[in-house]
Design a protein around this motif. Structure first.
Motif, mmCIF file in Angstrom:
data_model
loop_
_atom_site.group_PDB
_atom_site.id
_atom_site.type_symbol
_atom_site.label_atom_id
_atom_site.label_comp_id
_atom_site.label_asym_id
_atom_site.label_seq_id
_atom_site.Cartn_x
_atom_site.Cartn_y
_atom_site.Cartn_z
ATOM 1 N N GLN A 66 26.496 31.379 48.111
ATOM 2 C CA GLN A 66 26.623 30.830 46.759
ATOM 3 C C GLN A 66 25.337 31.054 45.953
ATOM 4 O OE1 GLN A 66 28.489 29.465 49.442
ATOM 5 N NE2 GLN A 66 30.033 30.575 48.256
ATOM 6 N N GLN A 67 24.320 31.616 46.595
ATOM 7 C CA GLN A 67 23.121 32.031 45.865
ATOM 8 C C GLN A 67 23.096 33.540 45.639
ATOM 9 O OE1 GLN A 67 20.258 28.950 48.045
ATOM 10 N NE2 GLN A 67 19.230 30.138 46.481
ATOM 11 N N SER A 68 24.230 34.181 45.818
ATOM 12 C CA SER A 68 24.285 35.628 45.627
ATOM 13 C C SER A 68 25.125 35.965 44.401
ATOM 14 C CB SER A 68 24.903 36.298 46.860
ATOM 15 O OG SER A 68 26.313 36.137 46.845
ATOM 16 N N ALA A 69 25.129 37.249 44.041
ATOM 17 C CA ALA A 69 25.966 37.710 42.934
ATOM 18 C C ALA A 69 27.176 38.454 43.481
ATOM 19 C CB ALA A 69 25.149 38.614 42.025
ATOM 20 N N MET A 70 27.574 38.129 44.686
ATOM 21 C CA MET A 70 28.639 38.863 45.367
ATOM 22 C C MET A 70 30.007 38.246 45.078
ATOM 23 S SD MET A 70 28.881 39.551 49.454
ATOM 24 C CE MET A 70 30.055 38.302 49.934
ATOM 25 N N SER A 71 31.022 39.085 44.968
ATOM 26 C CA SER A 71 32.388 38.597 44.808
ATOM 27 C C SER A 71 32.828 37.815 46.042
ATOM 28 C CB SER A 71 33.339 39.773 44.588
ATOM 29 O OG SER A 71 33.150 40.322 43.304
ATOM 30 N N PHE A 72 33.871 37.028 45.877
ATOM 31 C CA PHE A 72 34.489 36.228 46.948
ATOM 32 C C PHE A 72 33.578 35.087 47.426
ATOM 33 C CE2 PHE A 72 36.028 40.654 47.408
ATOM 34 C CZ PHE A 72 37.344 40.454 47.016
ATOM 35 N N ARG A 224 31.631 45.864 43.891
ATOM 36 C CA ARG A 224 32.225 47.032 43.219
ATOM 37 C C ARG A 224 33.675 47.218 43.663
ATOM 38 N NH1 ARG A 224 32.496 51.674 45.386
ATOM 39 N NH2 ARG A 224 30.713 51.378 46.756
ATOM 40 N N GLU A 225 33.927 47.088 44.963
ATOM 41 C CA GLU A 225 35.298 47.259 45.461
ATOM 42 C C GLU A 225 36.219 46.176 44.900
ATOM 43 O OE1 GLU A 225 35.268 47.637 49.738
ATOM 44 O OE2 GLU A 225 33.708 49.170 49.628
ATOM 45 N N ALA A 226 35.701 44.958 44.782
ATOM 46 C CA ALA A 226 36.514 43.867 44.214
ATOM 47 C C ALA A 226 36.884 44.176 42.767
ATOM 48 C CB ALA A 226 35.758 42.550 44.291
ATOM 49 N N ALA A 227 35.911 44.761 42.040
ATOM 50 C CA ALA A 227 36.120 45.033 40.610
ATOM 51 C C ALA A 227 37.097 46.180 40.380
ATOM 52 C CB ALA A 227 34.782 45.347 39.950
ATOM 53 N N ALA A 286 34.523 39.323 40.959
ATOM 54 C CA ALA A 286 35.152 40.363 40.139
ATOM 55 C C ALA A 286 36.600 40.611 40.541
ATOM 56 C CB ALA A 286 34.352 41.654 40.264
ATOM 57 N N TYR A 287 37.037 40.020 41.624
ATOM 58 C CA TYR A 287 38.419 40.218 42.077
ATOM 59 C C TYR A 287 39.391 39.513 41.127
ATOM 60 C CZ TYR A 287 42.135 40.922 45.543
ATOM 61 O OH TYR A 287 43.265 41.301 46.205
ATOM 62 N N ALA A 288 38.978 38.317 40.680
ATOM 63 C CA ALA A 288 39.690 37.598 39.595
ATOM 64 C C ALA A 288 41.184 37.461 39.873
ATOM 65 C CB ALA A 288 39.446 38.294 38.261
ATOM 66 N N CYS A 289 41.525 36.735 40.926
ATOM 67 C CA CYS A 289 42.941 36.631 41.314
ATOM 68 C C CYS A 289 43.627 35.391 40.735
ATOM 69 C CB CYS A 289 43.058 36.605 42.838
ATOM 70 S SG CYS A 289 42.575 35.028 43.570
ATOM 71 N N LYS A 290 42.914 34.632 39.904
ATOM 72 C CA LYS A 290 43.504 33.370 39.433
ATOM 73 C C LYS A 290 44.550 33.633 38.338
ATOM 74 C CE LYS A 290 42.542 30.435 41.382
ATOM 75 N NZ LYS A 290 43.029 30.119 42.763
ATOM 76 N N LEU A 291 45.315 32.605 38.034
ATOM 77 C CA LEU A 291 46.546 32.794 37.258
ATOM 78 C C LEU A 291 46.671 31.827 36.078
ATOM 79 C CD1 LEU A 291 48.933 32.940 40.359
ATOM 80 C CD2 LEU A 291 48.351 34.881 38.903
ATOM 81 N N PRO A 292 45.885 32.012 35.032
ATOM 82 C CA PRO A 292 46.138 31.191 33.836
ATOM 83 C C PRO A 292 47.503 31.564 33.265
ATOM 84 C CG PRO A 292 43.988 32.266 33.751
ATOM 85 C CD PRO A 292 44.765 32.920 34.846
ATOM 86 N N THR A 293 48.401 30.601 33.147
ATOM 87 C CA THR A 293 49.761 30.904 32.696
ATOM 88 C C THR A 293 50.119 30.050 31.478
ATOM 89 O OG1 THR A 293 50.593 29.323 34.337
ATOM 90 C CG2 THR A 293 50.668 31.650 34.938
ATOM 91 N N CYS A 468 35.459 33.379 50.412
ATOM 92 C CA CYS A 468 36.843 33.115 50.034
ATOM 93 C C CYS A 468 37.798 33.773 51.034
ATOM 94 C CB CYS A 468 37.102 33.652 48.631
ATOM 95 S SG CYS A 468 38.813 33.409 48.109
ATOM 96 N N ALA A 469 38.847 33.057 51.397
ATOM 97 C CA ALA A 469 39.827 33.575 52.361
ATOM 98 C C ALA A 469 40.520 34.831 51.847
ATOM 99 C CB ALA A 469 40.872 32.502 52.655
ATOM 100 N N PHE A 470 40.516 35.031 50.529
ATOM 101 C CA PHE A 470 41.241 36.182 49.984
ATOM 102 C C PHE A 470 40.378 37.444 49.966
ATOM 103 C CE2 PHE A 470 43.072 32.459 47.532
ATOM 104 C CZ PHE A 470 44.011 32.195 48.507
ATOM 105 N N GLY A 471 39.175 37.348 50.525
ATOM 106 C CA GLY A 471 38.291 38.507 50.504
ATOM 107 C C GLY A 471 38.179 39.233 51.818
ATOM 108 N N SER A 472 39.059 38.942 52.776
ATOM 109 C CA SER A 472 38.838 39.467 54.131
ATOM 110 C C SER A 472 38.950 40.997 54.199
ATOM 111 C CB SER A 472 39.803 38.811 55.120
ATOM 112 O OG SER A 472 41.119 39.012 54.695
ATOM 113 N N ASP A 473 39.683 41.631 53.271
ATOM 114 C CA ASP A 473 39.758 43.099 53.283
ATOM 115 C C ASP A 473 38.449 43.725 52.805
ATOM 116 O OD1 ASP A 473 42.305 43.008 54.199
ATOM 117 O OD2 ASP A 473 43.263 43.439 52.265
ATOM 118 N N TYR A 474 37.627 42.960 52.136
ATOM 119 C CA TYR A 474 36.389 43.474 51.545
ATOM 120 C C TYR A 474 35.164 42.953 52.308
ATOM 121 C CZ TYR A 474 39.834 44.385 47.995
ATOM 122 O OH TYR A 474 40.967 44.810 47.363
#
Ligand code: SF4
Length: 557
Positions: A66-72, A224-227, A286-293, A468-474
Motif C-alpha cells: 500500500q506504499q507502492s504505485a503498483m496496481s492490485f 503496465r500489464e494491468a493498464a 490501472a486494472y479498474a474493474c469496478k462497476l459504477p452503474t 487484490c484477489a483479482f490480480g493473480s494473473d499479473y
C-alpha cells in the motif's frame, strides 16, 4: 521479507486515549494486513469476549504494497471477533483509503472500549481527536461522508463509516469506505456500532519509511500489464462469469432449491455492463474493474452489483432484473450491510412466504433489517439464528451465510466452506477457480486436502500483502517472490501461521470438529475433513495441538 512499517495505534474509545506501540518483531513475522491483525487479535481479544462488548477489538491494517504505485494494491484488511460467526473474521475492501491510512503514519489501527456517545475518531500524523457526533445518529453512509466533507474537508476516501445497520447491531453489518466499498463479511460494522463509533478518518503526510525497497520491476511491469489488459473482467467486473457459473450449475437459485437460474441473462455480466456509465477503480490500480452503474429510466445509481450480489439478491431470490439488484445493492451500501448475508437472509424470508421473484418485497425487507423493524429484527440476527422461526433450511457454515459457487457441485469448494475458520465464504480459499477451470475435478473431496491447505495459505498471505484477489494473473507467484524478497514457501508459511492462529483462537471459544460441517451432503466429507486436519497437523477433533500454539503479541502499554 518485505513487510509493512509503522506502529500499532490503539484507540480506546471508552477512555478516549490513543497509544502507539512499536511492533517491529510482529511485522517481521506477520508482514501486515490480515496476518498482522490476526496475530494481534489472537493475543489481545480475550477468548471469552462478547463480540458486542467493550473488550472486543477491531483492527484495520495495511500491508507494505500500500506504499507502492503498483496496481492490485488498493485494498485493506479488517479483523475482529464476529457477532455473526462468534469466531475471528477478516474481511477486505478496496477503494481509496489505503494511501491516506498509510499517510497517518501507522501500520495498524486497533479500536477497543465503548463510548457513551456516538463518536467520530480522527487519526492524523500528529495525533488522534475524538468528536462527539450525536447529529449523525441513524445517518446513512453517504450522509456520514457528506458531514465529514462539510465539517472536516475529508472526502469518503479518508473514511471508514457504519450506517444504521451497524448502529442497530445487525449481525452482518459492514464497515464501508468510499461510500460503496465494503468490509463486508462477518458483521464488523456491528462491532463498531457496539462501540458507538460512527466513523474513523485518516489523513497526514507521514508514511512510515519502508526498510525494504519495493523492487522496480516487477512493480512497473504489473502496472503496465494491468493498464493494457483486455480481460472481460475489466469491462464487467466479477459479473463477467455469471453465465459461465450458471452453465456449470453452480449459481444457487431460489434459496438453494435450484442450481441454475433461467433468467440469468437479465442479471449477468452483459446486463450489468449495459448499466455501467464510467470506469471505476481502487487507489493505484490501472486494472479498474469496478462497476459504477446507472439506470437512466429511474435515475438509480450505485457501484456494482458485483457477482456475489447478483447471486444473493438475484438468482437466490428469483429476481431476474438487474435494476432490481442494483436497487438492493444501493440499499445495502447506503445502510451498511454485507450484500451476501443480507441477500441470503432476504431469500430465506421470501422462501418462507412463497414470494420468490418479489423484488419490491425484497427491498422493503432489506430496509427493515437495517432498522430492525418488524420481521427485519429477526432477520438481522442472520439465517443461523432465525431459520427455525422462518421454517427454512439453515444455509450457513459457522453462522456465515453461503457465497455463490455451489459446494454441492464444486465439491472441493464445498470442503473449503466446511473447514474455513470464517465459515461459508468464497474468498477463504479459491478451490472454485481450480474446479471451474478443470485443473481439479469438481467431483469428489478425497485427495484435495493438500491443495486446499495451499489455497488457504496463499489467500491468507495475499490478504496480508495486501494484494487484490483479482490480480493473480499479473501478480504471479514468481513476482510475489521478487516483491517480497522471499521464497514462495516462506510466503505460504505466513499464511499458514495466520490460519492456525484463527483456528487456535476459535478453538478457545469452543469451535471443533462439529463446526466443520455442511448443511448438505457431499461425497466423503468426513474422511476429507480428516485428511485436511492431517495436512494441517491439527488433532482429529479439529483443534490446534498445544505444541503448535502460536507466539505472543505485545501486551497493552
Ligand atoms: S483489480 Fe479491481 S478490485 Fe482489485 S484493486 Fe484493482 S480495481 Fe480494485
Amino acid at each position: 521479507m518485505l513487510h509493512a512499517a509503522g506502529p500499532l495505534l490503539t484507540v480506546d474509545v471508552g477512555e478516549r486515549t490513543a497509544t502507539e506501540t512499536e511492533i517491529e518483531d510482529l511485522l517481521e513475522n506477520y508482514v501486515g494486513g490480515r496476518a498482522l491483525a490476526t496475530a494481534l487479535a489472537h493475543d489481545r481479544i480475550p477468548f471469552d469476549a462478547d463480540p458486542f462488548g467493550p473488550e472486543n477489538r477491531a483492527y484495520l491494517s495495511t500491508g507494505p504494497l500500500q506504499q507502492s504505485a503498483m496496481s492490485f494494491t488498493g485494498r485493506m484488511n479488517m479483523t475482529g471477533l464476529s457477532p455473526l460467526t462468534d469466531g475471528l473474521v477478516s474481511t477486505n475492501a478496496g477503494g481509496y483509503l489505503s494511501r491516506n491510512f498509510v499517510d497517518a503514519g501507522i501500520s495498524v489501527l486497533e479500536v477497543v472500549g465503548e463510548s457513551d456517545e456516538l463518536l467520530a475518531v480522527h487519526v492524523t500524523d500528529s495525533g488522534v481527536e475524538f468528536e462527539e457526533v450525536p447529529e449523525l445518529e441513524g445517518a446513512t453512509v453517504p450522509e456520514t461522508s457528506d458531514y465529514m466533507e462539510a465539517e472536516h474537508d475529508l472526502g469518503p476516501e479518508h473514511c471508514i463509516a457504519i450506517g444504521p445497520a451497524g448502529e442497530n447491531l445487525v449481525r452482518f453489518a459492514s464497515v464501508m469506505t468510499f461510500d460503496s466499498r465494503a468490509f463486508g463479511r462477518g458483521g464488523l460494522g456491528a462491532v463498531l456500532g457496539a462501540k458507538n463509533v460512527k466513523c474513523v478518518t485518516f489523513e497526514g503526510d507521514a508514511a512510515p519509511e519502508l526498510e525494504v525497497e519495493i523492487p522496480d520491476p516487477p512493480e512497473s511491469e504489473i502496472h503496465r500489464e494491468a493498464a493494457t489488459s483486455d480481460d472481460r473482467m475489466r469491462r464487467q467486473g466479477t459479473t463477467g462469469g455469471t453465465e459461465f457459473i450458471n452453465d456449470n450449475f453452480s449459481l444457487p437459485t431460489r434459496y438453494f432449491r435450484d442450481y441454475e437460474f433461467e433468467d440469468v441473462e437479465g442479471i449477468g455480466g452483459n446486463a450489468v455492463e449495459e448499466k455501467k456509465y464510467k470506469k471505476g477503480a481502487c487507489s493505484a490500480c490501472a486494472y479498474a474493474c469496478k462497476l459504477p452503474t446507472r439506470d437512466e429510466e429511474t435515475g438509480l445509481e450505485t457501484e456494482g452489483p458485483e457477482f456475489e450480489t447478483v447471486y444473493s439478491f438475484g438468482s437466490l431470490q428469483g429476481v431476474g432484473d438487474v435494476v432490481d439488484v442494483m436497487k438492493s445493492n444501493e440499499l445495502c451500501d447506503r445502510l451498511g450491510m454485507d450484500t451476501i448475508s443480507a441477500g441470503v437472509a432476504v431469500a430465506a424470508y421470501l422462501d418462507s412466504e412463497d414470494e420468490f421473484g418479489n423484488a419490491d418485497l425484497a427491498h422493503e425487507i432489506t430496509e427493515k433489517i437495517a432498522y430492525r423493524e418488524g420481521i427485519g429484527d429477526l432477520l438481522a440476527e442472520g439465517v443461523d439464528r432465525c431459520h427455525d422461526d422462518l421454517g427454512v433450511d439453515n444455509y450457513t457454515v459457522k453462522g456465515m451465510e453461503f457465497a455463490a459457487h455451489d459446494g454441492r457441485v464444486l465439491h472441493g469448494q464445498g470442503l473449503s466452506y466446511a473447514v474455513a475458520n470464517r465459515g461459508a465464504d468464497h474468498m477463504y480459499a479459491s478451490m472454485l477457480s481450480l474446479e471451474y477451470s478443470g485443473e481439479l475435478d469438481p467431483e469428489g473431496t478425497l485427495g484435495k486436502a493438500e491443495t486446499l491447505v495451499e489455497q488457504e495459505n496463499y489467500a491468507a498471505f495475499r490478504d496480508s500483502g495486501v494484494v487484490c484477489a483479482f490480480g493473480s494473473d499479473y501478480v504471479t507467484d514468481e513476482r510475489l517472490e521478487t516483491l517480497f524478497d522471499a521464497d514462495y514457501d516462506e510466503l505460504l508459511e505466513v499464511g499458514a501461521r495466520t490460519v492456525t492462529l484463527e483456528r487456535h483462537f476459535n478453538n478457545q471459544r469452543g469451535f471443533d470438529r462439529a463446526d466443520d460441517d455442511l448443511p448438505y451432503e457431499i461425497p466423503d466429507l468426513e474422511e476429507a475433513v480428516a485428511e485436511y486436519y492431517d495436512a494441517r497437523g491439527w488433532t482429529a477433533d479439529g483443534t490446534v495441538p498445544d505444541s503448535r500454539a502460536p507466539e505472543s503479541a505485545p501486551a497493552d502499554d
